[in-house]
Scaffold this motif. Structure first.
Motif, short mmCIF file in Angstrom:
data_model
loop_
_atom_site.label_atom_id
_atom_site.label_comp_id
_atom_site.label_asym_id
_atom_site.label_seq_id
_atom_site.Cartn_x
_atom_site.Cartn_y
_atom_site.Cartn_z
N GLN A 126 -4.80 0.18 10.91
CA GLN A 126 -5.72 -0.63 11.42
C GLN A 126 -5.91 -1.77 10.28
O GLN A 126 -6.17 -2.95 10.81
CB GLN A 126 -7.12 0.09 11.38
CG GLN A 126 -7.16 0.97 12.62
CD GLN A 126 -8.26 1.73 12.67
OE1 GLN A 126 -9.42 1.25 12.27
NE2 GLN A 126 -8.33 2.93 13.00
N ILE A 127 -6.26 -1.48 9.01
CA ILE A 127 -6.37 -2.56 8.07
C ILE A 127 -5.39 -3.54 7.81
O ILE A 127 -5.45 -4.86 7.80
CB ILE A 127 -6.45 -1.87 6.57
CG1 ILE A 127 -7.43 -0.74 6.45
CG2 ILE A 127 -6.75 -2.93 5.55
CD1 ILE A 127 -8.87 -1.29 6.29
N SER A 134 -2.04 11.25 7.44
CA SER A 134 -3.30 11.28 7.49
C SER A 134 -3.79 9.64 6.98
O SER A 134 -4.86 9.21 7.12
CB SER A 134 -4.19 12.09 6.63
OG SER A 134 -3.62 12.54 5.21
N ASP A 135 -3.14 9.25 5.94
CA ASP A 135 -3.42 7.78 5.37
C ASP A 135 -3.10 6.86 6.43
O ASP A 135 -3.75 5.59 6.35
CB ASP A 135 -2.63 7.36 4.24
CG ASP A 135 -3.01 8.05 2.81
OD1 ASP A 135 -4.09 8.47 2.82
OD2 ASP A 135 -2.08 8.05 2.16
N ASP A 143 -3.45 6.22 9.95
CA ASP A 143 -4.26 5.58 10.72
C ASP A 143 -4.95 4.60 10.39
O ASP A 143 -5.09 3.32 11.05
CB ASP A 143 -5.26 6.73 11.51
CG ASP A 143 -4.81 7.43 12.86
OD1 ASP A 143 -3.53 6.85 13.24
OD2 ASP A 143 -5.22 8.35 13.38
N TYR A 144 -5.75 4.68 9.17
CA TYR A 144 -6.61 3.71 8.64
C TYR A 144 -5.94 2.61 8.16
O TYR A 144 -6.39 1.37 8.25
CB TYR A 144 -7.26 4.56 7.49
CG TYR A 144 -8.35 3.75 6.71
CD1 TYR A 144 -9.53 3.43 7.42
CD2 TYR A 144 -7.79 3.67 5.31
CE1 TYR A 144 -10.42 2.68 6.43
CE2 TYR A 144 -8.73 2.66 4.67
CZ TYR A 144 -9.94 2.36 4.94
OH TYR A 144 -10.93 1.30 4.46
N GLU A 145 -4.75 2.89 7.37
CA GLU A 145 -3.98 1.80 6.63
C GLU A 145 -3.30 0.91 7.88
O GLU A 145 -3.22 -0.30 7.62
CB GLU A 145 -2.84 2.41 5.93
CG GLU A 145 -3.29 3.29 4.61
CD GLU A 145 -3.76 2.32 3.78
OE1 GLU A 145 -3.60 1.02 3.85
OE2 GLU A 145 -4.54 2.84 2.79
N ARG A 203 0.75 -1.02 0.18
CA ARG A 203 -0.16 -0.04 -0.10
C ARG A 203 0.84 1.09 0.12
O ARG A 203 1.86 1.29 0.57
CB ARG A 203 -0.86 0.06 1.08
CG ARG A 203 -1.75 -1.16 1.39
CD ARG A 203 -3.13 -0.99 0.44
NE ARG A 203 -3.86 0.10 1.08
CZ ARG A 203 -5.14 0.57 0.31
NH1 ARG A 203 -5.47 -0.28 -0.83
NH2 ARG A 203 -5.75 1.61 0.65
N SER A 224 -4.99 12.32 -5.60
CA SER A 224 -5.81 11.29 -5.18
C SER A 224 -7.15 10.93 -6.53
O SER A 224 -7.05 12.08 -7.18
CB SER A 224 -6.72 11.34 -4.06
OG SER A 224 -7.74 12.39 -4.34
#
Ligand code: ADP
Length: 159
Positions: free
Chosen positions: A100-101, A93-94, A96-98, A87, A126
């Motif tokens: 977790q995944i 900002s990317d 936190d989400y990444e 990834r 983007s």
């Protein structure tokens, strides 16, 4: 053979995606670009169109294959016996989400995630921003490959 998956929506593929895919293609024997079929998310291009564009602009690398999938990325990996996901990380900002995944995917199936730092040239880029600019006639020539630019122009001139 060492293989890796680059999953995403790619609606449409941008120079930022290509940067990650091309760098991954130098590190692995084969890169599988997995295009997500997401019926609940409205997309500008159909999954076939998205896959077609990626195939066209990655054929020069010689070891990139494009597949479509729905459901969990880890199931896609398991079915093909691919142990790694790559990834791109554009900004904090990317992250936190990444993170977790990535942790969830490891927990679910032992699949590893490698993060690749985006080329700073593309950290603002983007697919959604590209669509917004193209929709209002802005110049996206430095942001997406030429065939994608042509498709964007055609798509928005139809609507
Ligand atoms: P998703 O909808 O799953 O976020 P995307 O199609 O937006 O999928 O992105 C697929 C992959 O490409 C992700 O790893 C994402 O972080 C990466 N990516 C998206 N835009 C860029 C960019 N400008 N530079 C580098 N990597 C990017």
């Amino acid at each position: 053979m060492r293989r890796v998956v680059c999953p995403g929506s790619y609606d449409p593929v941008t120079n930022g995606h290509l940067d990650i895919i091309s760098r991954a293609s130098r590190l692995y024997d084969e890169v599988v670009v997995a295009v997500l079929i997401n019926i609940s998310k409205k997309s500008l291009f159909t999954v076939d169109e998205r896959a077609e564009m990626i195939a066209e602009v990655t054929k020069q690398y010689g070891n990139v294959v494009v597949e479509k999938f729905h459901g969990l990325t880890v199931d896609f990996c398991r079915e093909r016996d691919i142990p790694v996901i790559v990834r791109g990380l554009r900004a904090v900002s990317d992250f936190d989400y990444e993170l977790q995944i990535a942790q969830m995917n490891h927990q679910l199936a032992g699949v590893e995630t490698m993060f690749m730092a985006t080329n700073p040239l593309y950290s603002f880029l983007s697919s959604s921003l590209v669509k917004e600019v193209a929709q209002y006639g802005g110049d996206v020539s430095g942001l997406v490959p030429e065939p994608v630019q042509q498709r964007l122009i055609r798509r928005f001139s139809q609507s």
